[in-house]
Design an enzyme around this catalytic site. Structure first.
Site, short mmCIF file in Angstrom:
data_model
loop_
_atom_site.label_atom_id
_atom_site.label_comp_id
_atom_site.label_asym_id
_atom_site.label_seq_id
_atom_site.Cartn_x
_atom_site.Cartn_y
_atom_site.Cartn_z
N GLU A 1 -5.22 4.73 3.22
CA GLU A 1 -5.40 5.08 4.64
C GLU A 1 -6.04 6.45 4.79
O GLU A 1 -6.91 6.66 5.63
CB GLU A 1 -4.05 5.08 5.38
CG GLU A 1 -3.36 3.75 5.42
CD GLU A 1 -2.40 3.53 4.24
OE1 GLU A 1 -2.75 3.94 3.11
OE2 GLU A 1 -1.33 2.96 4.46
N CYS B 1 2.61 4.93 4.57
CA CYS B 1 3.66 5.93 4.27
C CYS B 1 3.66 7.01 5.35
O CYS B 1 2.75 7.10 6.18
CB CYS B 1 3.43 6.54 2.88
SG CYS B 1 2.09 7.74 2.83
N CYS C 1 -3.61 7.99 -0.88
CA CYS C 1 -3.43 6.64 -0.31
C CYS C 1 -4.72 6.14 0.33
O CYS C 1 -5.57 6.94 0.77
CB CYS C 1 -2.36 6.67 0.78
SG CYS C 1 -0.70 7.00 0.21
N ASN D 1 -6.70 3.13 -2.32
CA ASN D 1 -5.94 4.20 -2.98
C ASN D 1 -6.61 4.61 -4.28
O ASN D 1 -7.14 3.79 -5.02
CB ASN D 1 -4.46 3.82 -3.19
CG ASN D 1 -4.25 2.50 -3.90
OD1 ASN D 1 -5.06 1.59 -3.80
ND2 ASN D 1 -3.16 2.39 -4.62
N CYS E 1 0.59 9.24 5.57
CA CYS E 1 -0.57 8.55 6.17
C CYS E 1 -0.39 8.42 7.67
O CYS E 1 -1.33 8.65 8.43
CB CYS E 1 -0.77 7.18 5.53
SG CYS E 1 -1.47 7.33 3.88
N GLU F 1 -5.74 6.84 -7.54
CA GLU F 1 -4.64 7.50 -8.25
C GLU F 1 -5.14 8.52 -9.26
O GLU F 1 -6.35 8.58 -9.56
CB GLU F 1 -3.74 6.44 -8.91
CG GLU F 1 -3.10 5.54 -7.85
CD GLU F 1 -2.11 4.53 -8.42
OE1 GLU F 1 -2.04 4.37 -9.66
OE2 GLU F 1 -1.41 3.91 -7.60
N1 THU Z 1 -0.21 3.80 -1.14
C1 THU Z 1 -1.20 3.70 -0.22
O1 THU Z 1 -2.38 3.60 -0.56
N2 THU Z 1 -0.86 3.71 1.08
C2 THU Z 1 0.41 3.88 1.55
O2 THU Z 1 0.61 3.98 2.75
C3 THU Z 1 1.53 3.91 0.62
C4 THU Z 1 1.20 3.87 -0.82
C5 THU Z 1 -0.57 3.82 -2.56
C6 THU Z 1 -0.27 5.12 -3.26
C7 THU Z 1 -0.16 4.67 -4.69
O3 THU Z 1 -1.47 4.67 -5.24
C8 THU Z 1 0.34 3.24 -4.60
O4 THU Z 1 0.14 2.83 -3.26
C9 THU Z 1 1.81 3.09 -4.96
O5 THU Z 1 2.59 3.93 -4.21
#
Ligand code: THU
Length: 163
Positions: free
Chosen positions: A75, A112, A73, A62, A115, A64
């Site tokens: 994925e 999520c 994310c 991920n 994704c 940000e």
């Molecule tokens: N996140 C992912 O990388 N994958 C997911 O399927 C859900 C959330 C990340 C997004 C954000 O950087 C952190 O997790 C907290 O939500």
């Protein structure tokens, strides 16, 4: 009125040694990928590893952003990289893991909705389900045979998919 019920099945493993050698390698690659996460805001590092049909392994984490929705994310970082680099190679399986800075993630972390939707597009593109392996930093491992497990009533319009 009628009830429409769809079943979601995941295999649960309490030890990674129960996985195949390839699944285990992919899971380890996902754990390794958490190290490259850029997660200064959530402090929640997600790692994803993807195995292509040609044996190539792709990792993502991920990323940000101070403008929160601009981040992405793990994925989608990984799967879009796979699509951009190997557009004609189907995806066989993927592993997703997570590591938090302030606490232990001991449950598998579900991808999520956005994704899952993005992963499902690759299943549609290659007409083949993608095996999804999930783990926290430690603990049980879930293995699911494709996004339909988590999105049983998936958006699908055959006319949009070309007939
Ligand atoms: N996140 C992912 O990388 N994958 C997911 O399927 C859900 C959330 C990340 C997004 C954000 O950087 C952190 O997790 C907290 O939500």
């Amino acid at each position: 009125m009628e009830i429409i019920k769809k079943e979601a099945i995941v295999k649960k493993y309490s030890n990674e040694n129960e996985l195949s050698a390839m699944e285990k390698e992919l899971l380890q690659a996902a754990h390794d990928a958490t190290q490259t996460a850029y997660a200064p805001y959530s402090k929640f590092k997600v790692g994803c590893a993807i195995l292509l049909e040609n044996g190539v392994l792709i990792k993502g984490s991920n990323q940000e952003n101070i403008a929160y929705p601009s981040g992405l994310c793990a994925e989608r970082v990984a799967i879009f990289h796979a699509g951009a680099t190997y557009p004609n190679v189907p995806i066989k399986m993927m592993a997703v893991t997570a590591k938090a800075i302030d606490y232990k993630v001991s449950e598998p972390v579900m991808p999520c909705g956005a994704c899952l939707q993005s992963i499902s597009e690759f299943e549609l593109k290659f007409q083949s389900p993608i095996c999804i392996i999930l783990q926290g930093e430690t603990g049980d491992i879930y293995v699911a045979e494709g996004t339909k497990t988590f999105l049983p009533f998936q958006f699908y319009i055959k006319e949009l998919a070309g007939g």
